[in-house]
Write an enzyme that holds these catalytic residues in place. Sequence first.
Site, PDB file in Angstrom:
ATOM      1  N   CYS A   1       0.834  -1.201   0.000  1.00  0.00           N
ATOM      2  CA  CYS A   1       0.000   0.000   0.000  1.00  0.00           C
ATOM      3  C   CYS A   1       0.868   1.250   0.000  1.00  0.00           C
ATOM      4  CB  CYS A   1      -0.929  -0.007   1.205  1.00  0.00           C
ATOM      5  SG  CYS A   1      -1.975   1.457   1.272  1.00  0.00           S
TER       6      CYS A   1
ATOM      7  N   CYS B   1      -0.440   4.098   2.091  1.00  0.00           N
ATOM      8  CA  CYS B   1      -0.260   3.966   3.548  1.00  0.00           C
ATOM      9  C   CYS B   1       1.191   4.222   3.947  1.00  0.00           C
ATOM     10  CB  CYS B   1      -0.584   2.551   4.035  1.00  0.00           C
ATOM     11  SG  CYS B   1      -1.968   1.802   3.262  1.00  0.00           S
ATOM     12  N   ASP B   2       2.112   3.689   3.167  1.00  0.00           N
ATOM     13  CA  ASP B   2       3.495   3.625   3.625  1.00  0.00           C
ATOM     14  C   ASP B   2       4.480   4.503   2.851  1.00  0.00           C
ATOM     15  OD1 ASP B   2       2.685   1.755   5.516  1.00  0.00           O
ATOM     16  OD2 ASP B   2       2.875   0.116   4.091  1.00  0.00           O
TER      17      ASP B   2
END
Length: 313
Positions: free
Chosen positions: A138, A141-142
Amino acid sequence: MEEKTEHVKCLIIGSGPAGYTAAIYAARADMKPVMYQGLQPGGQLTITTEVENFPGYPKGTMGPEMMEDFKAQAERFGTDIRWGLATSVDFTGPMHKVVIDEKTTITADSVIIATGASAKWLGLESEQKLNGFGVSACAVCDGFFFKGQDVAIVGAGDTAAEEATYLAKLCRKVYMIVRRDEMRASKSMQHRVKNTANIEVLYNSTTKEILGDKTVEGALIVNDKGEERTLTITGFFVAIGHHPNTDIFKGWLDMDETGYLSTVPGTSKTNIPGVFASGDAQDKTYRQAVTAAGSGCMAALDAERYLADKGIH
Ligand code: NDP
């Protein structure tokens, strides 16, 4: 080791747009739905940023916030929302059994499946070892953790293309590893990738190994001529699609060869009366929040009619 048994009229498994929409409809129809949220409460939208294509939000909204709104609306009408993962089912009888966290058995007159889909992985040992230590599925997200660094992303669909351009805004350099000589992504997404100066697309290339002991330090890539190249990177993103979360239904429910649940066309009915399927668990074509929500609504209405036909009030 089963501990407890509880009976409910309507059990909803999963808490993405399909599950919450089913819950809103079921609760308003007085079906007293009980929902188990699963491993990722709120589903895949909780790992996205902005959502601009869900009708009703002219200025867009953030995925996690939208799912909080879905949840609040489901709770407002009395949905009993619980932590817990469905770990096995037994659909032998008219009373459907679902085991939660391997210990609590729920018997349900009707079951709505909204278990969604999860990211696919390459299957390398190094990928598993370094997952969370530089390997991620992701980017949204990261990506932030790799600000100013060099990273790689595998995949050639719309997700990979979108995530590559997202990463390019944060990172110094993005290698996009594409296994064929062309991308599957839409032309407009490909155009964006090709027009982003710090993305280098490596065609006909696959990942042999992700390098690094405790964190990602590189990736060993090989092309169709057998030529190897080591990329020096600190982040390795995988964006090669998703698979439906339907393993526990194998042997009980009809599904296609990739695990997507089969439903009677135009309905949410599975091959087991009283068991309904919605969202990405049964949709490999559209996979949108709004289509998932629509199919969750269908499942609740189908369940309501099923209960009425059975005289269950
Ligand atoms: P897709 O299934 O469309 O694409 C997966 C990609 O990963 C393919 O290019 C495939 O390669 C590649 N791949 C699969 N397995 C491997 C492997 N083992 N090694 C290397 N590469 C691999 O998945 P997406 O998640 O990209 O998209 C899913 C759906 O969602 C699509 O319908 C897409 O259009 C949609 N979507 C739309 C967006 C938008 O409109 N903004 C954004 C994101 C997704 P190959 O091409 O060779 O098979």
